[in-house]
Design a protein around this motif. Structure first.
Motif, PDB file in Angstrom:
ATOM      1  N   VAL A 200       0.858  -1.182   0.000  1.00 37.81           N
ATOM      2  CA  VAL A 200       0.000   0.000   0.000  1.00 37.81           C
ATOM      3  C   VAL A 200       0.895   1.232   0.000  1.00 37.81           C
ATOM      4  O   VAL A 200       1.864   1.309   0.755  1.00 37.81           O
ATOM      5  CB  VAL A 200      -0.974   0.020   1.207  1.00 37.81           C
ATOM      6  CG1 VAL A 200      -0.242  -0.045   2.523  1.00 37.81           C
ATOM      7  CG2 VAL A 200      -1.883   1.241   1.141  1.00 37.81           C
ATOM      8  N   ASP A 201       0.597   2.165  -0.895  1.00 39.98           N
ATOM      9  CA  ASP A 201       1.292   3.449  -0.936  1.00 39.98           C
ATOM     10  C   ASP A 201       0.585   4.418  -0.005  1.00 39.98           C
ATOM     11  O   ASP A 201      -0.633   4.609  -0.105  1.00 39.98           O
ATOM     12  CB  ASP A 201       1.307   4.015  -2.357  1.00 39.98           C
ATOM     13  CG  ASP A 201       2.236   3.234  -3.275  1.00 39.98           C
ATOM     14  OD1 ASP A 201       3.087   2.493  -2.760  1.00 39.98           O
ATOM     15  OD2 ASP A 201       2.100   3.365  -4.503  1.00 39.98           O
ATOM     16  N   ILE A 202       1.348   5.025   0.882  1.00 39.70           N
ATOM     17  CA  ILE A 202       0.806   5.961   1.868  1.00 39.70           C
ATOM     18  C   ILE A 202       1.424   7.327   1.615  1.00 39.70           C
ATOM     19  O   ILE A 202       2.653   7.457   1.532  1.00 39.70           O
ATOM     20  CB  ILE A 202       1.132   5.482   3.297  1.00 39.70           C
ATOM     21  CG1 ILE A 202       0.470   4.118   3.549  1.00 39.70           C
ATOM     22  CG2 ILE A 202       0.668   6.510   4.326  1.00 39.70           C
ATOM     23  CD1 ILE A 202       0.913   3.461   4.842  1.00 39.70           C
ATOM     24  N   GLY A 203       0.590   8.326   1.453  1.00 38.89           N
ATOM     25  CA  GLY A 203       1.085   9.660   1.149  1.00 38.89           C
ATOM     26  C   GLY A 203       0.561  10.705   2.114  1.00 38.89           C
ATOM     27  O   GLY A 203      -0.573  10.613   2.619  1.00 38.89           O
ATOM     28  N   LEU A 204       1.396  11.709   2.386  1.00 38.25           N
ATOM     29  CA  LEU A 204       1.075  12.784   3.316  1.00 38.25           C
ATOM     30  C   LEU A 204       1.625  14.085   2.739  1.00 38.25           C
ATOM     31  O   LEU A 204       2.826  14.188   2.482  1.00 38.25           O
ATOM     32  CB  LEU A 204       1.715  12.483   4.676  1.00 38.25           C
ATOM     33  CG  LEU A 204       1.506  13.451   5.831  1.00 38.25           C
ATOM     34  CD1 LEU A 204       0.049  13.431   6.281  1.00 38.25           C
ATOM     35  CD2 LEU A 204       2.418  13.073   7.002  1.00 38.25           C
ATOM     36  N   VAL A 205       0.752  15.061   2.505  1.00 39.70           N
ATOM     37  CA  VAL A 205       1.156  16.350   1.941  1.00 39.70           C
ATOM     38  C   VAL A 205       0.700  17.475   2.856  1.00 39.70           C
ATOM     39  O   VAL A 205      -0.453  17.491   3.309  1.00 39.70           O
ATOM     40  CB  VAL A 205       0.558  16.565   0.536  1.00 39.70           C
ATOM     41  CG1 VAL A 205       0.780  18.002   0.068  1.00 39.70           C
ATOM     42  CG2 VAL A 205       1.178  15.613  -0.465  1.00 39.70           C
ATOM     43  N   ARG A 206       1.604  18.411   3.125  1.00 38.66           N
ATOM     44  CA  ARG A 206       1.258  19.634   3.861  1.00 38.66           C
ATOM     45  C   ARG A 206       1.321  20.801   2.873  1.00 38.66           C
ATOM     46  O   ARG A 206       2.282  20.942   2.124  1.00 38.66           O
ATOM     47  CB  ARG A 206       2.234  19.862   5.011  1.00 38.66           C
ATOM     48  CG  ARG A 206       2.072  21.222   5.704  1.00 38.66           C
ATOM     49  CD  ARG A 206       3.156  21.415   6.758  1.00 38.66           C
ATOM     50  NE  ARG A 206       2.890  20.630   7.966  1.00 38.66           N
ATOM     51  CZ  ARG A 206       3.835  20.100   8.732  1.00 38.66           C
ATOM     52  NH1 ARG A 206       5.115  20.233   8.399  1.00 38.66           N
ATOM     53  NH2 ARG A 206       3.522  19.420   9.826  1.00 38.66           N
ATOM     54  N   SER A 207       0.288  21.644   2.871  1.00 35.61           N
ATOM     55  CA  SER A 207       0.281  22.794   1.973  1.00 35.61           C
ATOM     56  C   SER A 207      -0.650  23.859   2.543  1.00 35.61           C
ATOM     57  O   SER A 207      -0.942  23.863   3.742  1.00 35.61           O
ATOM     58  CB  SER A 207      -0.139  22.382   0.558  1.00 35.61           C
ATOM     59  OG  SER A 207       0.091  23.432  -0.359  1.00 35.61           O
ATOM     60  N   THR A 208      -1.118  24.747   1.671  1.00 34.38           N
ATOM     61  CA  THR A 208      -1.969  25.862   2.084  1.00 34.38           C
ATOM     62  C   THR A 208      -3.413  25.631   1.647  1.00 34.38           C
ATOM     63  O   THR A 208      -3.731  24.649   0.977  1.00 34.38           O
ATOM     64  CB  THR A 208      -1.449  27.163   1.469  1.00 34.38           C
ATOM     65  OG1 THR A 208      -1.466  27.031   0.038  1.00 34.38           O
ATOM     66  CG2 THR A 208      -0.033  27.460   1.938  1.00 34.38           C
ATOM     67  N   GLU A 209      -4.277  26.565   2.001  1.00 35.71           N
ATOM     68  CA  GLU A 209      -5.695  26.417   1.690  1.00 35.71           C
ATOM     69  C   GLU A 209      -5.951  26.401   0.190  1.00 35.71           C
ATOM     70  O   GLU A 209      -6.869  25.726  -0.279  1.00 35.71           O
ATOM     71  CB  GLU A 209      -6.497  27.529   2.354  1.00 35.71           C
ATOM     72  CG  GLU A 209      -7.999  27.332   2.265  1.00 35.71           C
ATOM     73  CD  GLU A 209      -8.776  28.347   3.072  1.00 35.71           C
ATOM     74  OE1 GLU A 209     -10.024  28.228   3.132  1.00 35.71           O
ATOM     75  OE2 GLU A 209      -8.153  29.260   3.661  1.00 35.71           O
ATOM     76  N   ALA A 210      -5.145  27.129  -0.588  1.00 33.61           N
ATOM     77  CA  ALA A 210      -5.332  27.132  -2.040  1.00 33.61           C
ATOM     78  C   ALA A 210      -5.136  25.729  -2.604  1.00 33.61           C
ATOM     79  O   ALA A 210      -5.896  25.274  -3.474  1.00 33.61           O
ATOM     80  CB  ALA A 210      -4.363  28.116  -2.702  1.00 33.61           C
ATOM     81  N   TYR A 211      -4.125  25.027  -2.123  1.00 33.87           N
ATOM     82  CA  TYR A 211      -3.912  23.650  -2.566  1.00 33.87           C
ATOM     83  C   TYR A 211      -5.077  22.764  -2.114  1.00 33.87           C
ATOM     84  O   TYR A 211      -5.523  21.877  -2.861  1.00 33.87           O
ATOM     85  CB  TYR A 211      -2.607  23.105  -2.000  1.00 33.87           C
ATOM     86  CG  TYR A 211      -2.391  21.636  -2.303  1.00 33.87           C
ATOM     87  CD1 TYR A 211      -1.765  21.231  -3.468  1.00 33.87           C
ATOM     88  CD2 TYR A 211      -2.837  20.649  -1.417  1.00 33.87           C
ATOM     89  CE1 TYR A 211      -1.586  19.890  -3.756  1.00 33.87           C
ATOM     90  CE2 TYR A 211      -2.661  19.309  -1.702  1.00 33.87           C
ATOM     91  CZ  TYR A 211      -2.036  18.927  -2.865  1.00 33.87           C
ATOM     92  OH  TYR A 211      -1.868  17.597  -3.141  1.00 33.87           O
ATOM     93  N   ALA A 212      -5.565  22.975  -0.891  1.00 36.32           N
ATOM     94  CA  ALA A 212      -6.673  22.169  -0.381  1.00 36.32           C
ATOM     95  C   ALA A 212      -7.915  22.328  -1.255  1.00 36.32           C
ATOM     96  O   ALA A 212      -8.605  21.352  -1.560  1.00 36.32           O
ATOM     97  CB  ALA A 212      -6.985  22.567   1.062  1.00 36.32           C
ATOM     98  N   ARG A 213      -8.210  23.568  -1.678  1.00 39.28           N
ATOM     99  CA  ARG A 213      -9.365  23.781  -2.565  1.00 39.28           C
ATOM    100  C   ARG A 213      -9.167  23.052  -3.886  1.00 39.28           C
ATOM    101  O   ARG A 213     -10.097  22.446  -4.423  1.00 39.28           O
ATOM    102  CB  ARG A 213      -9.569  25.272  -2.800  1.00 39.28           C
ATOM    103  CG  ARG A 213     -10.092  26.033  -1.601  1.00 39.28           C
ATOM    104  CD  ARG A 213     -10.592  27.408  -2.010  1.00 39.28           C
ATOM    105  NE  ARG A 213      -9.515  28.216  -2.590  1.00 39.28           N
ATOM    106  CZ  ARG A 213      -8.777  29.072  -1.912  1.00 39.28           C
ATOM    107  NH1 ARG A 213      -8.993  29.232  -0.604  1.00 39.28           N
ATOM    108  NH2 ARG A 213      -7.834  29.777  -2.492  1.00 39.28           N
TER     109      ARG A 213
END
Length: 293
Positions: free
Chosen positions: A240-253
């Protein structure tokens, strides 16, 4: 476990360069930039938009001869074109650096701003596997003759995965603004979609909502499914590939609306064009399930 698979979430070249207008829509620049902190070099992909009248090719839409620069409080950085449509800076950006990407080509101008978030790393992964599979309703595909869908019943193992990660060592109140995208992607052939609300293989959320004060860590739990033939079938060994990304609200939208069938394209933060420009921090791992197999 194998770490650092690359970007395993929605950060893929071409993710925002979809058909973006009705008949006769004016062609626009489409910018894609997912920028990590140094030593990674900022990379910008520039394409032209397409219309609903034409077949759209990601390769054919790549734009040459653009002028691309990044503006920060330290000054401007010009990008050099490498492969077709791809522009790369020769110096990286530090964590927490605000930036603006500007693109000019044949009189067209587009720009977007972002922020490089602090690095992120998975501290631990906990996997819980049920002893026996459970019944589930499966969506096999669309039946074009009846304009409906084909439903079937099957058996699945719902695999629960908990991810934990820490705050940056130099955490400040301003860091509470970041957003997280998580994803669990089993590396197995799996054509049916499970129709059940307890599955959560991918999510986008404000990072501060995952904070666990007692553990002094962030924590998120998701569930993915492995399809089997019968209730007596053992869980197949798989990755299983597990991914975690931290960014800003623009990326979240952008990430939340990328697969929205009611939209022609995801929500963009580009002025004068389309696409997404975002600073990101990411970690990813491929692990074997059951663990230790």
């Amino acid at each position: 476990m194998m770490r650092r698979l690359g970007i395993v979430l929605c950060v893929v070249v071409g993710g925002a360069a979809c058909d973006s207008g009705g008949p006769g829509a004016e062609e626009q620049l489409v910018i894609e930039a997912f920028i990590e902190a140094a030593p990674s070099m900022p990379r910008v992909v520039v394409r032209r938009s397409g219309s609903l009248d034409d077949r759209y090719s990601l390769e054919d839409a790549l734009v040459d001869g653009a002028t691309v620069r990044a503006r920060t409080t330290d000054g401007a950085r010009l990008f050099t074109q490498g492969a077709r449509g791809i522009y790369i800076a020769d110096t990286g950006l530090r964590e927490r650096t605000p930036f603006t990407i500007e693109v000019e080509q044949d009189g067209r101008q587009a720009r977007a701003s972002g922020l490089i978030p602090p690095r992120i790393a998975l501290d631990s992964i906990e996997v819980r596997v049920p002893e026996v599979p459970v019944e589930a309703v499966l969506l096999e595909g669309f039946n074009l003759d009846s304009l409906g869908v084909t439903l079937d019943e099957g058996f699945i193992y719902p695999i629960e995965v908990t991810l934990r990660w820490s705050r940056p060592p130099d955490y400040s109140p301003a860091d509470s603004m970041y957003w997280i995208q998580t994803r669990l992607a089993p590396v197995v052939p799996f054509t049916a979609t499970v129709l059940d609300f307890f599955l959560l293989a991918e999510e986008v959320f404000s990072e501060q909502t995952a904070w666990q004060p007692q553990a002094q860590q962030y924590e998120w739990t998701g569930v993915y499914a492995i399809l089997v033939d019968a209730r007596t079938t053992p869980l197949p060994i798989h990755d299983v590939d597990i991914g975690l990304v931290r960014s800003t609200e623009a990326y979240a939208r952008f990430a939340r609306t990328r697969a929205d069938r009611d939209r022609r394209e995801p929500i963009s933060n580009v002025t004068g064009g389309l696409g997404i420009v975002a600073g990101i921090a990411l970690d990813s791992v491929r692990t074997r399930v059951p663990l230790g197999k």
